[in-house]
Design a protein around this motif. Structure first.
Motif, PDB file in Angstrom:
ATOM      1  N   SER A  82       0.903  -1.236   0.090  1.00  0.00           N
ATOM      2  CA  SER A  82       0.083   0.087  -0.120  1.00  0.00           C
ATOM      3  C   SER A  82       1.218   1.772   0.011  1.00  0.00           C
ATOM      4  CB  SER A  82      -1.224   0.094   0.949  1.00  0.00           C
ATOM      5  OG  SER A  82      -0.309   0.251   2.368  1.00  0.00           O
ATOM      6  N   ALA A  83       2.140   0.784   0.181  1.00  0.00           N
ATOM      7  CA  ALA A  83       3.057   2.277   0.313  1.00  0.00           C
ATOM      8  C   ALA A  83       3.674   2.917  -1.163  1.00  0.00           C
ATOM      9  CB  ALA A  83       4.233   1.842   1.042  1.00  0.00           C
ATOM     10  N   PHE A  84       3.198   1.760  -2.415  1.00  0.00           N
ATOM     11  CA  PHE A  84       3.627   2.140  -3.695  1.00  0.00           C
ATOM     12  C   PHE A  84       2.584   2.860  -4.248  1.00  0.00           C
ATOM     13  CE2 PHE A  84       5.721  -0.506  -2.014  1.00  0.00           C
ATOM     14  CZ  PHE A  84       7.705  -0.723  -2.938  1.00  0.00           C
ATOM     15  N   VAL A  85       2.723   3.650  -5.005  1.00  0.00           N
ATOM     16  CA  VAL A  85       1.816   4.571  -5.896  1.00  0.00           C
ATOM     17  C   VAL A  85       2.293   5.199  -6.945  1.00  0.00           C
ATOM     18  CG1 VAL A  85       1.345   7.171  -5.799  1.00  0.00           C
ATOM     19  CG2 VAL A  85       0.937   5.825  -3.418  1.00  0.00           C
ATOM     20  N   LYS A  86       1.839   4.793  -8.153  1.00  0.00           N
ATOM     21  CA  LYS A  86       1.918   5.278  -9.372  1.00  0.00           C
ATOM     22  C   LYS A  86       2.565   6.174  -9.615  1.00  0.00           C
ATOM     23  CE  LYS A  86       1.087   2.024 -14.109  1.00  0.00           C
ATOM     24  NZ  LYS A  86       1.925   1.469 -13.560  1.00  0.00           N
ATOM     25  N   LEU A  87       3.085   6.419 -10.815  1.00  0.00           N
ATOM     26  CA  LEU A  87       3.826   8.118 -10.721  1.00  0.00           C
ATOM     27  C   LEU A  87       2.885   7.865 -12.805  1.00  0.00           C
ATOM     28  CD1 LEU A  87       7.092   8.204  -9.070  1.00  0.00           C
ATOM     29  CD2 LEU A  87       4.943   9.919  -8.998  1.00  0.00           C
ATOM     30  N   SER A  88       3.310   9.694 -13.150  1.00  0.00           N
ATOM     31  CA  SER A  88       2.664  10.206 -13.736  1.00  0.00           C
ATOM     32  C   SER A  88       4.002   9.608 -14.527  1.00  0.00           C
ATOM     33  CB  SER A  88       2.287  11.380 -14.042  1.00  0.00           C
ATOM     34  OG  SER A  88       0.410  11.680 -13.493  1.00  0.00           O
ATOM     35  N   ARG A  89       4.474   9.379 -16.542  1.00  0.00           N
ATOM     36  CA  ARG A  89       5.757  10.021 -16.349  1.00  0.00           C
ATOM     37  C   ARG A  89       6.165  11.530 -16.511  1.00  0.00           C
ATOM     38  NH1 ARG A  89       7.205   6.487 -20.064  1.00  0.00           N
ATOM     39  NH2 ARG A  89       8.350   8.059 -21.591  1.00  0.00           N
ATOM     40  N   GLY A  90       7.407  11.487 -16.121  1.00  0.00           N
ATOM     41  CA  GLY A  90       8.128  12.848 -15.934  1.00  0.00           C
ATOM     42  C   GLY A  90       9.944  13.312 -15.606  1.00  0.00           C
ATOM     43  N   ARG A  91      10.265  14.057 -15.139  1.00  0.00           N
ATOM     44  CA  ARG A  91      10.944  14.062 -14.973  1.00  0.00           C
ATOM     45  C   ARG A  91      11.334  14.541 -13.435  1.00  0.00           C
ATOM     46  NH1 ARG A  91      15.516  14.400 -18.531  1.00  0.00           N
ATOM     47  NH2 ARG A  91      16.232  15.886 -17.026  1.00  0.00           N
ATOM     48  N   TYR A  92      12.051  13.733 -13.060  1.00  0.00           N
ATOM     49  CA  TYR A  92      11.270  14.413 -10.916  1.00  0.00           C
ATOM     50  C   TYR A  92      12.742  14.107 -10.637  1.00  0.00           C
ATOM     51  CZ  TYR A  92       6.721  12.107 -11.539  1.00  0.00           C
ATOM     52  OH  TYR A  92       5.498  11.125 -11.902  1.00  0.00           O
ATOM     53  N   ARG A  93      12.618  14.989 -10.407  1.00  0.00           N
ATOM     54  CA  ARG A  93      14.123  15.781  -9.059  1.00  0.00           C
ATOM     55  C   ARG A  93      14.431  15.561  -7.507  1.00  0.00           C
ATOM     56  NH1 ARG A  93      16.517  19.652  -6.293  1.00  0.00           N
ATOM     57  NH2 ARG A  93      14.282  21.361  -6.331  1.00  0.00           N
ATOM     58  N   LEU A  94      15.364  15.000  -6.592  1.00  0.00           N
ATOM     59  CA  LEU A  94      15.262  14.034  -5.745  1.00  0.00           C
ATOM     60  C   LEU A  94      16.056  15.731  -4.961  1.00  0.00           C
ATOM     61  CD1 LEU A  94      14.733  12.241  -6.848  1.00  0.00           C
ATOM     62  CD2 LEU A  94      15.796  10.453  -5.476  1.00  0.00           C
ATOM     63  N   LYS A  95      15.370  16.048  -3.748  1.00  0.00           N
ATOM     64  CA  LYS A  95      15.890  17.445  -3.122  1.00  0.00           C
ATOM     65  C   LYS A  95      17.731  17.884  -2.212  1.00  0.00           C
ATOM     66  CE  LYS A  95      11.793  18.908  -2.683  1.00  0.00           C
ATOM     67  NZ  LYS A  95      10.665  20.203  -1.400  1.00  0.00           N
ATOM     68  N   GLY A  96      17.872  16.312  -2.327  1.00  0.00           N
ATOM     69  CA  GLY A  96      18.594  15.755  -0.975  1.00  0.00           C
ATOM     70  C   GLY A  96      20.238  15.639  -2.313  1.00  0.00           C
ATOM     71  N   THR A  97      19.936  15.200  -2.820  1.00  0.00           N
ATOM     72  CA  THR A  97      21.028  14.779  -3.995  1.00  0.00           C
ATOM     73  C   THR A  97      20.834  15.800  -5.459  1.00  0.00           C
ATOM     74  OG1 THR A  97      20.050  12.901  -5.463  1.00  0.00           O
ATOM     75  CG2 THR A  97      21.814  12.019  -3.652  1.00  0.00           C
TER      76      THR A  97
END
Length: 118
Positions: A82-97
């Motif tokens: 239940s912790a997994f959520v499907k994402l829309s296509r796109g580019r995602y930036r990770l804040k920490g790295t």
């Protein structure tokens, strides 16, 4: 990200959907972790990683082979579909790295409480 009810984490049973677990194997996932202090409220650290799920086992969890800054490492996520959520296509930036992940399949968010030692 995933939404939860007001119950304490320890009171919620882990959810395991066998079909979803099988679907997650081979998928690209961004996993976020919020580490809380002993008070259960104050945030000590936030971290994001990304990689491919290698295996899903009801008794052990999800083996995530990290990519990017974590390349070569494998971590185990809890057995909770239940912790997994499907994402829309796109580019995602990770804040920490400051890494950018293109077209990941799912995201998951995990809250980790520092245990109170008596």
């Amino acid at each position: 990200m995933a939404e939860f009810d007001d119950k304490e984490e320890d009171e919620r049973p882990l959810e395991w959907d066998e079909a979803l677990a099988a679907e997650l194997v081979g998928k690209y996932v961004i996993a976020g972790f919020i580490h809380l202090e002993r008070d259960g409220i104050s945030v000590r650290e936030k971290r994001q990683v990304h990689g491919v799920i290698l295996d899903a086992q009801r008794d052990e969890g999800f083996h995530l082979a990290l990519r990017g800054h974590g390349l070569g490492e494998t971590i185990i996520l809890p057995p909770n579909t239940s912790a997994f959520v499907k994402l829309s296509r796109g580019r995602y930036r990770l804040k920490g790295t400051d890494e950018t992940v293109s077209n990941p399949d799912y995201t998951s968010l995990w809250t980790i409480k520092t245990p109170v030692l008596h």
